[in-house]
Structures are given as structure tokens and as C-alpha cells.
Design an enzyme around this catalytic site. Structure first.
Site, mmCIF file in Angstrom:
data_model
loop_
_atom_site.group_PDB
_atom_site.id
_atom_site.type_symbol
_atom_site.label_atom_id
_atom_site.label_comp_id
_atom_site.label_asym_id
_atom_site.label_seq_id
_atom_site.Cartn_x
_atom_site.Cartn_y
_atom_site.Cartn_z
ATOM 1 C CE LYS A 1 -1.637 1.457 4.265
ATOM 2 N NZ LYS A 1 -1.120 3.205 4.354
ATOM 3 C CG ASN A 2 2.582 2.534 3.220
ATOM 4 O OD1 ASN A 2 0.972 2.767 3.908
ATOM 5 N ND2 ASN A 2 3.249 2.543 4.572
ATOM 6 N NE ARG B 1 0.494 10.163 10.441
ATOM 7 C CZ ARG B 1 0.125 9.090 9.795
ATOM 8 N NH1 ARG B 1 -0.939 9.152 9.877
ATOM 9 N NH2 ARG B 1 0.927 8.405 8.778
ATOM 10 N N PRO B 2 3.322 16.061 12.272
ATOM 11 C CG PRO B 2 5.158 17.079 13.307
ATOM 12 C CD PRO B 2 4.246 15.820 13.341
ATOM 13 C CB ILE B 3 3.131 17.724 6.885
ATOM 14 C CG1 ILE B 3 3.226 18.834 7.061
ATOM 15 C CG2 ILE B 3 2.614 16.503 6.703
ATOM 16 C CD1 ILE B 3 2.259 19.420 5.492
ATOM 17 C CG ASP B 4 8.031 19.729 10.874
ATOM 18 O OD1 ASP B 4 7.561 18.945 11.066
ATOM 19 O OD2 ASP B 4 9.455 19.491 11.173
ATOM 20 C CD GLN B 5 11.814 17.909 9.176
ATOM 21 O OE1 GLN B 5 13.210 18.086 8.523
ATOM 22 N NE2 GLN B 5 11.395 19.114 9.985
ATOM 23 N NE ARG C 1 0.544 11.757 7.770
ATOM 24 C CZ ARG C 1 -0.495 13.122 8.137
ATOM 25 N NH1 ARG C 1 -1.477 13.334 8.452
ATOM 26 N NH2 ARG C 1 1.078 13.752 8.317
ATOM 27 N NE ARG D 1 -6.998 4.852 6.228
ATOM 28 C CZ ARG D 1 -7.169 5.918 6.893
ATOM 29 N NH1 ARG D 1 -7.298 5.897 7.653
ATOM 30 N NH2 ARG D 1 -5.891 6.676 6.089
ATOM 31 C CB ILE E 1 7.915 5.860 14.389
ATOM 32 C CG1 ILE E 1 8.736 5.122 15.092
ATOM 33 C CG2 ILE E 1 7.492 7.117 13.729
ATOM 34 C CD1 ILE E 1 10.330 5.241 13.775
ATOM 35 C CG ASP F 1 2.903 0.901 9.746
ATOM 36 O OD1 ASP F 1 2.829 1.654 10.585
ATOM 37 O OD2 ASP F 1 3.430 1.156 8.518
ATOM 38 C CB CYS G 1 -4.161 6.011 11.161
ATOM 39 S SG CYS G 1 -4.602 4.827 10.917
HETATM 40 C C1 EPZ Z 1 4.603 6.440 7.048
HETATM 41 O O1 EPZ Z 1 4.054 8.070 7.121
HETATM 42 C C2 EPZ Z 1 3.364 5.377 6.280
HETATM 43 N N1 EPZ Z 1 2.355 5.867 5.710
HETATM 44 C C3 EPZ Z 1 2.556 5.083 8.260
HETATM 45 O O2 EPZ Z 1 2.249 3.734 7.878
HETATM 46 C C4 EPZ Z 1 3.588 4.609 8.536
HETATM 47 O O3 EPZ Z 1 3.826 4.352 9.499
HETATM 48 C C5 EPZ Z 1 4.740 5.531 8.628
HETATM 49 O O4 EPZ Z 1 5.230 5.758 7.246
HETATM 50 C C6 EPZ Z 1 6.254 5.258 9.391
HETATM 51 O O5 EPZ Z 1 6.962 4.116 8.945
HETATM 52 C C7 EPZ Z 1 2.920 5.812 4.995
HETATM 53 O O6 EPZ Z 1 3.184 5.653 3.414
HETATM 54 C C8 EPZ Z 1 1.476 6.493 3.750
HETATM 55 P P1 EPZ Z 1 6.821 9.840 8.791
HETATM 56 P P2 EPZ Z 1 4.082 9.042 7.706
HETATM 57 O O7 EPZ Z 1 6.684 10.465 8.002
HETATM 58 O O8 EPZ Z 1 5.174 9.119 6.058
HETATM 59 C C9 EPZ Z 1 7.666 12.615 12.405
HETATM 60 C C10 EPZ Z 1 0.594 2.365 7.828
HETATM 61 O O9 EPZ Z 1 -0.095 1.449 9.077
HETATM 62 N N2 EPZ Z 1 7.235 13.676 11.372
HETATM 63 O O10 EPZ Z 1 7.486 8.295 7.970
HETATM 64 O O11 EPZ Z 1 3.371 9.768 7.753
HETATM 65 C C11 EPZ Z 1 6.525 11.526 12.658
HETATM 66 O O12 EPZ Z 1 5.561 12.787 13.719
HETATM 67 C C12 EPZ Z 1 0.519 3.930 7.972
HETATM 68 O O13 EPZ Z 1 0.319 2.227 7.081
HETATM 69 C C13 EPZ Z 1 7.960 14.603 11.654
HETATM 70 O O14 EPZ Z 1 8.360 15.235 13.046
HETATM 71 O O15 EPZ Z 1 5.300 8.742 8.617
HETATM 72 C C14 EPZ Z 1 6.625 10.919 13.097
HETATM 73 O O16 EPZ Z 1 6.884 10.793 14.697
HETATM 74 C C15 EPZ Z 1 0.221 4.246 9.405
HETATM 75 N N3 EPZ Z 1 7.773 16.146 10.708
HETATM 76 C C16 EPZ Z 1 8.103 10.569 12.361
HETATM 77 O O17 EPZ Z 1 8.429 11.294 11.854
HETATM 78 C C17 EPZ Z 1 7.742 15.526 9.360
HETATM 79 O O18 EPZ Z 1 7.049 16.667 8.377
HETATM 80 C C18 EPZ Z 1 7.912 9.265 11.387
HETATM 81 O O19 EPZ Z 1 7.148 9.717 11.068
HETATM 82 C C19 EPZ Z 1 7.365 14.059 8.989
HETATM 83 C C20 EPZ Z 1 7.554 13.410 9.973
#
Ligand code: EPZ
Length: 431
Positions: A22-23, A122-126, A93, A397, A327, A305, A117
Site C-alpha cells: 500500500k505505502n 504527524r506534522p509535515i514540517d519536513q 495520508r 484501508r 515513532i 506498523d 490514522c
Molecule cells: C508513513 O507515514 C506510513 N504511511 C505509515 O504507515 C508508517 O507508520 C510511517 O510512515 C512510519 O513507517 C504512508 O506511507 C502513507 P513518517 P508518515 O513521516 O510518512 C515525524 C500504515 O499503517 N515527522 O515516517 O506519515 C512523525 O511525527 C501507516 O500503513 C515529523 O516530525 O510517517 C513521526 O514521529 C500508518 N515531521 C516520524 O517523523 C514531518 O514532516 C515518522 O513519520 C514528518 C514526520
């Protein structure tokens, strides 16, 4: 209301084929929008998140032809709008990958703020930091992220945190940036490599995906391609833990065993027997399992996950275990449900302290999110007695034909739409 009705207590046994990841598919479908030629993607999973993304892509005018439940043709040349919005995309997402794709291709994108979820803030600042270093401006306006650029130029981007989403999104945008982009401290998950491989098959010049540094030399155009999505590591891992918790014997087929090692190594440590084949992994239990310490980490660490699923197994294993979630801060919501099944678990801060019990007991359960929902289903399959799991929509989902696949392994599970249907199932099913 859609529910799973489950009679527990039977070991799961047999073979099950794993669907596409999926991802990975979410990133690849967004990448496909960046070409004006036909991009044909195979092995897409037929799950709600992917189907919503495809519908949303089609709403922008991009050509989307579903050739079969697992094959789709996408052609970006017919795009009309760079605004991405509908009530469904706000709840998931992966829609935010259209931000990187449209910004890269058209220098302009407006995408409804992502949901997904509720497992943490889950910020998107990065993502925004990466786009801005490439020369874009980003802003949040009326529930939309707006990203725009006169032009995009290669940059050196050092991420403050390892993020799957930011790595894929910024990689998408950087494909068309002039010159070289170097992204450091990036995520290394198999789906990052898959998105990069698909982009490279379209003519992108991306190197280093799968390591912590990715280098991208910008190109002017992406051409059409035909690409097959990798198997879903987490779906495969979920079936392996389902085998472990029911003390069964399951072979997951169509997998890349290397991608599963971060999961199987922990299951082996707990006493499960694991056999690897070219594209299959078998897990069976032929001795008492023991407790373990689990800590979630970015790949190749133990995946967040898979955290609820491994905790379910540990809750039935003699001795004490700890599960530390590093995480997402809100990923233990299912523990209260598990406790109602008799599990002995205490959560303090980001660690669950688990004392194994002999047997879980069936009860009425509610899926709090996708992976936790799947984990509760495996718990119910292992438990003594009957359970119902509601909020099944979360599970659908990300898991294709979940109930049918579990049934094919001997699981006594049925999708029902009322209490009466659940009762009927429990009356009919043999113990
Ligand atoms: C992806 O989410 C997956 N979703 C998630 O899968 C998965 O749990 C996660 O990666 C970790 O492997 C999709 O691929 C659609 P991250 P994502 O950015 O991209 C912090 C599932 O069950 N962060 O790797 O949202 C964040 O808060 C789902 O299939 C920032 O601080 O995860 C977290 O602590 C749920 N700033 C960490 O990084 C940012 O801009 C990792 O998040 C982005 C993230």
C-alpha cells in the site's frame, strides 16, 4: 455497521498470497501523474486508501484507467486542476504525495491537509522544509497546503527527522529541479526504494534510495513506463504474527524475504520457527514461545506498523516483555481493548510492559486504527470464545480481502452487518 465476527481458538495453517505494498503504491501512483505518457502500474493492492487516491487523481482530470483490480494506467497529459480535494482524501495520508508530484511537475499544488490514522501528531514540517529548500513557498490556507515555485533548483537537504513521507514527497518534487539535489538523513524503507525505482524507470536520475543519502539529478521530462509494485511487507508480517499468536503454521507467498527480516528476526528470537524461500516465508510454532524486548525504529529497525501485532503475540507468551514505540506517540490505543480480552499490559510513557497470559478471551472489540485493528483481529482468532471487531473500515484501508485470506488459513471469521448476522454466524460455526 460492518463488523468482523470471529470464533477464536484455531491455529491458522496454510498458504496466503500477499498483495502489493500500500505505502509504495501511494507514492508510485503520485509519481505516475508526473508523466504525459502512459504509465502502467501492476500489483496495486485493491484497498480503500489506494482506491481513494486513484479517484482523487481522476478528479484532477488525469487519465486513470483501471485495467483490473490490480493494474492501472495513468496518463498525466489530461490534467485540468492542480487542486486536490475531496472529503475522502482529507482522511488519508498518502494524498499528500500529490503535493510533491504536482509541485515538481507544474510548480503549483494545493492539497487538502492530510488525515490518516490518529497515531500521533504527524506534522509535515519536513516536507515543507524540503520543498522550500528547492525554492518553493509553502503555506497553509483554509485547510489546504499550498506550494508554489517560479522554478525549482537542486539543493542540499538535511532532514531533522527520518520521515518516510517527507523522503518520498521531496524526492518527487526534486526529480524536475534543475541541477543536483542531495537529501540526507532520509528514510530507507523498501517502499522508498520502490518509488525511486519506478521514477527511474520513467527517466528520473535518482541514486542512493535505500541508504540514508539520496542524490537526484534533475530531468526535464518523465516518460511512460510499466512497473510492478513490491509486495506488502506489513501485510506479510501481519500474517506471520497471526500464525505465531494462534500457534499455527503459515507460509506467506509473493514476498521479498529480505524485507521481512526486521520482523522475522524478532519472531525467531521469541522461539518461532521461520523458513525462508526465494519468494515465500514460512512461520510455525513447535515449542513454547518466550518474551522479548521490542523497540520500533525506522527501517531496517522493527517497524512501527508491526508494533500492535507483535504486542498481541507477546501478550500470550510466558514471561515479561517490553515494547517501546519511538515513532508515533499515540500508538498504544488498542491496549485497552486487549486488556478487555484479559491481557496483562501496562503502558508507561512510550513503553508497554507485557506479562504474558495463558489465553486471551473473546469479547466485543473496536479497531482504533489500521494496524491496531488488524492486530485485534489476530488476537480474536487466537482467543478462547467469540469476538466481534467493529470499525472494520480502518482495517480495509490497508488489507485486501483480509477476512477471506484469514478464512483460507482456517480462521473462523465472517464479515457481518448486524448483531443478528453475527449471532447467526456464531450459531453455525463449528468450535
Ligand atoms: C508513513 O507515514 C506510513 N504511511 C505509515 O504507515 C508508517 O507508520 C510511517 O510512515 C512510519 O513507517 C504512508 O506511507 C502513507 P513518517 P508518515 O513521516 O510518512 C515525524 C500504515 O499503517 N515527522 O515516517 O506519515 C512523525 O511525527 C501507516 O500503513 C515529523 O516530525 O510517517 C513521526 O514521529 C500508518 N515531521 C516520524 O517523523 C514531518 O514532516 C515518522 O513519520 C514528518 C514526520
Amino acid at each position: 455497521m460492518e463488523q468482523f465476527a470471529i470464533r477464536g481458538g484455531r491455529p491458522l495453517c496454510g498458504e496466503v498470497a500477499v498483495s502489493g505494498a500500500k505505502n509504495a503504491a501511494l507514492g508510485i501512483l503520485a509519481a505516475a501523474v508526473m508523466s504525459d505518457e502512459d504509465v502502467v502500474i501492476h500489483n496495486i493492492p485493491d484497498v480503500a486508501d489506494v482506491n481513494i487516491l486513484l479517484e482523487t487523481i481522476a478528479e484532477t482530470g488525469v487519465t486513470v484507467k483501471r485495467q483490473s483490480p490490480h493494474d492501472v494506467l495513468i496518463n498525466g497529459s489530461t490534467i485540468r486542476s492542480r487542486i486536490v480535494d475531496n472529503s475522502f482524501i482529507r482522511k488519508m495520508r498518502g494524498g499528500y504525495y500529490l503535493l510533491g508530484a504536482l509541485l515538481g511537475r507544474y510548480h503549483q499544488a494545493e492539497v487538502a491537509l492530510p488525515g490518516g490514522c490518529v497515531i500521533g501528531s504527524r506534522p509535515i514540517d519536513q516536507h515543507q522544509k524540503g520543498f522550500e529548500l528547492l525554492g518553493a513557498t509553502t503555506d497553509t490556507v483554509n485547510g489546504f497546503i499550498v506550494a508554489e515555485a517560479e522554478e525549482l533548483n537542486g539543493a542540499h537537504i538535511y532532514f531533522d527527522t527520518v520521515s518516510v513521507g517527507a523522503t518520498i514527497n521531496v524526492m518527487l518534487a526534486a526529480v524536475f529541479a534543475k541541477g543536483r539535489t542531495v537529501m540526507e538523513n532520509v528514510a530507507r524503507e523498501p517502499h522508498i526504494v520502490d518509488v525511486a525505482s519506478c521514477l527511474n524507470s520513467m527517466g528520473a536520475r535518482i541514486k542512493g534510495a535505500g541508504t540514508d543519502m539520496i542524490r537526484i539529478d534533475g530531468v526535464d521530462k518523465l516518460h511512460g513506463t510499466e512497473y510492478t509494485v513490491i509486495p506488502d511487507q506489513i501485510e506479510a508480517g501481519t500474517f506471520l504474527t497471526a500464525a505465531a499468536v494462534t500457534r499455527g503454521d503459515v507460509t506467506v507467498k509473493n514476498v521479498i524475504p529480505k524485507h521481512l527480516e526486521c520482523i522475522t528476526s524478532k519472531l525467531r528470537e521469541m522461539g518461532c520457527s521461520v523458513e525462508e524461500f526465494d519468494d515465500a516465508v514460512r512461520l510455525y510454532v513447535n515449542r513454547p514461545l518466550k518474551g522479548a524486548r521490542v523497540k520500533t525504529l525506522p527501517y531496517p529497525g522493527f517497524p512501527t506498523d508491526m508494533q500492535p501485532q507483535i504486542t498481541v503475540v507477546l501478550s500470550t507468551v510466558k514471561g515479561s516483555s517490553t515494547v517501546t514505540e519511538t515513532i508515533f506517540e499515540n500508538r498504544f490505543m488498542y491496549v485497552d481493548e486487549l486488556k478487555r480480552m484479559g491481557a496483562d499490559i501496562t503502558v508507561e510513557s512510550n513503553t508497554a510492559f507485557v506479562k504474558g497470559i495463558q489465553k486471551l478471551m473473546g469479547t466485543q472489540l473496536s479497531a482504533p486504527d489500521l494496524r491496531a485493528g488488524a492486530a485485534l483481529v489476530t488476537a480474536a482468532l487466537a482467543a478462547d470464545g467469540d469476538s466481534t471487531v467493529d470499525n472494520v473500515h480502518f482495517i480495509l484501508r490497508g488489507y485486501e480481502n483480509f477476512a477471506d485470506k484469514l478464512k483460507s488459513l482456517g480462521g473462523q471469521i465472517e464479515t457481518v452487518f448486524s448483531e443478528a448476522e453475527a449471532k447467526k454466524f456464531f450459531m453455525q460455526v463449528v468450535s
